[in-house]
Design an enzyme around this catalytic site. Structure first.
Site, PDB file in Angstrom:
ATOM      1  N   LYS A  42     -15.323  18.143   9.504  1.00 52.74           N
ATOM      2  CA  LYS A  42     -16.507  18.241  10.344  1.00 52.74           C
ATOM      3  C   LYS A  42     -16.650  19.675  10.829  1.00 52.74           C
ATOM      4  CE  LYS A  42     -19.284  15.385  13.168  1.00 52.74           C
ATOM      5  NZ  LYS A  42     -19.424  14.177  13.953  1.00 52.74           N
ATOM      6  N   THR A  72       0.879  -1.170   0.000  1.00 56.76           N
ATOM      7  CA  THR A  72       0.000   0.000   0.000  1.00 56.76           C
ATOM      8  C   THR A  72       0.919   1.223   0.000  1.00 56.76           C
ATOM      9  OG1 THR A  72       0.003   0.099   2.400  1.00 56.76           O
ATOM     10  CG2 THR A  72      -1.748  -1.189   1.378  1.00 56.76           C
ATOM     11  N   GLU A 121      -5.490  -3.463  -1.531  1.00 57.13           N
ATOM     12  CA  GLU A 121      -5.995  -4.589  -0.743  1.00 57.13           C
ATOM     13  C   GLU A 121      -7.090  -5.384  -1.458  1.00 57.13           C
ATOM     14  OE1 GLU A 121      -5.342  -1.570   0.286  1.00 57.13           O
ATOM     15  OE2 GLU A 121      -4.870  -1.458   2.417  1.00 57.13           O
ATOM     16  N   TRP A 133     -20.862  17.060   8.493  1.00 54.24           N
ATOM     17  CA  TRP A 133     -19.795  16.685   7.564  1.00 54.24           C
ATOM     18  C   TRP A 133     -19.881  17.527   6.301  1.00 54.24           C
ATOM     19  CZ3 TRP A 133     -16.371  14.134  10.018  1.00 54.24           C
ATOM     20  CH2 TRP A 133     -16.711  13.146  10.949  1.00 54.24           C
TER      21      TRP A 133
END
Ligand code: ADP
Length: 543
Positions: free
Chosen positions: A445, A182, A335, A450
């Site tokens: 936030k 990754t 992944e 949000w």
């Protein structure tokens, strides 16, 4: 009842044999460092790949041993994709855009035994050789120059091996074939290991008609690096169907890609939004009267394009469609092999107007077969597929990793019932279209509500003066966080924060969602895989 079907392992070797038997006349084109094109047939690819496998066995490669690659996209890298697993080894693609320190650390963590490297990348090797010692360094003379005697010459190695007497290493379908790390934007890079089985299932699913829709007559241009998430699995699909491949080598500048597209017109091209954005801006600028590049290029109308790895702005999809090129967006991660969702025109959307089709295409898409997907809210419950409720995407399936290489399974990455926690925040609508709003760590936030940085970025990038925009959260005493927009203007364009706010209000943003501040920057910093590197921006604008 016990006897059902033959219990044969799913195997990459089958794809290689199939290609050798059926497609020996088909073509693989590689652009060399001097920009000339080298042409191989699949027949040559087949023999060279078996020679590589035979040679690796001769060098003492044991089952499960890792062989690293540090290569651009070209035929020899494709040979590694199949030859290393054929010998029983695990191909570990190293990302040449990482810092030497990181590459050295990753090679050490994977315990790579051998390295296959392009000669043009030897200066990079010189910066890592003191960090990690490979048993053998096999140099592919990509430039055509002589390989120094301190290294093993890739082509000489192949020439000395015998493809005809080679026998595949015995294997089980769950044996590993490849490994990627990754990119570590959220911590130390972690190794993900793919098996014969996961790779074959992923290849079959991704190749379906509504997704890649691979046909034997296709000409595929993979701009996505082969060192990133296995080039989204396309090399495996291409060999399965014997499609003509056109590899761009090291030449990823928009002018170079457009030259290559003119020379070898693809029917399918894949790349990340960053490169696609500069490609279309360069192409469109060339159409203007007085442009020195007027008439130099032609985009193949009817070409399909796969774009993913980061949010694909609707403006980009529209820009390509103006030239008859349709973009299919996909979402996934290292992944997940990586394809998890693809945005394609579903039957329910037949008759939908153009705006609706663009809106859907700008979403991450619908889960592909064999992938189970759920959206978990903060309260730990599954969110309704209503297009509004948001939560973290969690996935499970036979081509989704169950762990990381030599890392204990932790609760931050996997749920108690074994699903992968992707760290991506999204909603899903009634038709199953996933809309990514953020990565968990990029969320803003503000006053308990949000704000989606991705929505703001996409809307800003639809403004005619904007080349790129990245939105991050900045701390705020009153609202806890507020959005800051970092904007790159197109050459010669001027615009003010007020212009942008007017534009955003027209795009149905509420006043409280507008960026608190705008910063004009020269370029958005990128990660090694070409994504917006928001961590860098957060550091820069912390104060
Ligand atoms: P890393 O996770 O280390 O950055 P990956 O290449 O595996 O490396 O990146 C996967 C991530 O990229 C996803 O978790 C997601 O945040 C982002 N991503 C991939 N495709 C899309 C997409 N179509 N829209 C938005 N984000 C995407």
């Amino acid at each position: 009842m016990q006897a059902t079907m033959m219990n044969l392992p799913l195997s990459l070797n089958h794809l290689l044999e199939r290609a050798g038997t059926l497609f020996s006349g088909n073509e693989i084109v590689s652009r060399l460092p001097d920009k000339t094109l080298r042409r191989h047939s699949y027949g040559e690819f087949y023999r060279r790949t078996r020679s590589l496998a035979s040679a690796l066995q001769g060098l003492g490669l044991q089952k499960g041993d890792r062989v690293a690659t540090l290569c651009w996209n070209h035929h020899a890298h494709l040979e590694c994709y199949f030859g290393i697993p054929a010998a029983g080894g695990v191909m570990h693609t190293l990302n040449l855009r990482l810092s030497p320190d990181e590459i050295g650390w990753i090679a050490g963590n994977a315990k790579d035994r051998f390295l296959v490297i392009d000669d043009v990348l030897l200066p990079l090797y010189r910066q890592i050789e003191h960090l990690y010692k490979f048993e053998k360094v096999i140099v592919f003379s990509f430039s055509g120059a002589r390989v120094a005697p301190e290294f093993t010459d890739y082509d000489a190695l192949l020439a000395a091996a015998s493809p005809d007497t080679f026998t595949y290493a015995p294997h089980d379908e769950n044996d590993p074939v490849a490994m990627c790390y990754t990119s570590g934007t959220t911590g130390r890079p972690k190794g993900v290991v793919y098996s014969h089985r996961s790779t074959i299932l992923h290849t079959l699913v991704a190749s379906l008609g509504d997704f890649w829709g691979l046909r034997g007559t296709d000409v595929v241009l993979p701009v996505t690096p082969m060192f990133h998430a296995n080039c989204w699995g396309m090399p495996y699909g291409a060999v399965m169907m014997g499609v003509k491949l056109v590899f761009p080598g090291p030449h990823l500048h928009p002018d170079d890609l457009l030259d290559l597209i003119k020379q070898e017109p693809p029917t399918l091209a894949l790349g990340v939004p960053t490169i696609w954005m500069s490609l279309i801006q360069t192409y469109d600028a060339a159409q203007a009267d007085g442009s020195p590049n007027k008439g130099r290029w032609a985009l193949p109308s009817g070409m399909k394009s796969l774009v993913g790895g980061a949010a694909v702005p609707e403006s980009l999809i529209r820009a390509f469609d103006r030239h008859g090129i349709w973009i299919l967006q996909g979402w996934g991660m290292t992944e997940t092999s990586p394809v998890c969702t693809i945005s394609y025109p579903r039957a329910e959307l037949r008759g939908a107007d153009a705006d609706e089709r663009y809106r859907r295409a700008a979403m991450a898409g619908v889960p592909v077969p064999l992938v189970d997907l759920r959206v978990r809210g903060d309260d730990g419950t599954d969110q309704a597929w209503d297009g509004k409720s948001v939560g973290e995407i969690q996935v499970q399936g036979p081509f989704i990793t169950a762990s990381y290489h030599e890392v204990p399974v932790d609760a931050e990455k996997f749920t108690d019932d074994g699903w992968l926690r992707t760290g991506d925040v999204a909603s899903v609508d009634e038709l199953g279209f996933v809309r990514i709003t953020d990565r968990t760590k990029d969320l803003i936030k503000s006053g308990g509500e949000w704000i989606s940085s991705v929505d703001l970025e996409n809307a800003l990038m639809a403004h005619p003066a904007v080349a790129e925009a990245a939105v991050i959260a900045i701390p705020d005493e009153k609202w806890s966080e507020r959005p800051l927009a970092c904007v790159v203007l197109k050459p010669g364009q001027v615009a003010t924060p007020q212009d942008f706010n007017t534009h955003l209000l027209k795009h149905s943003f509420a006043k409280w969602q507008l960026p608190e501040r705008y910063e004009f920057i020269d370029a958005v910093p990128r990660t090694s895989t070409g994504k917006f590197w928001k961590m860098k921006l957060r550091e820069q604008f912390k104060a």
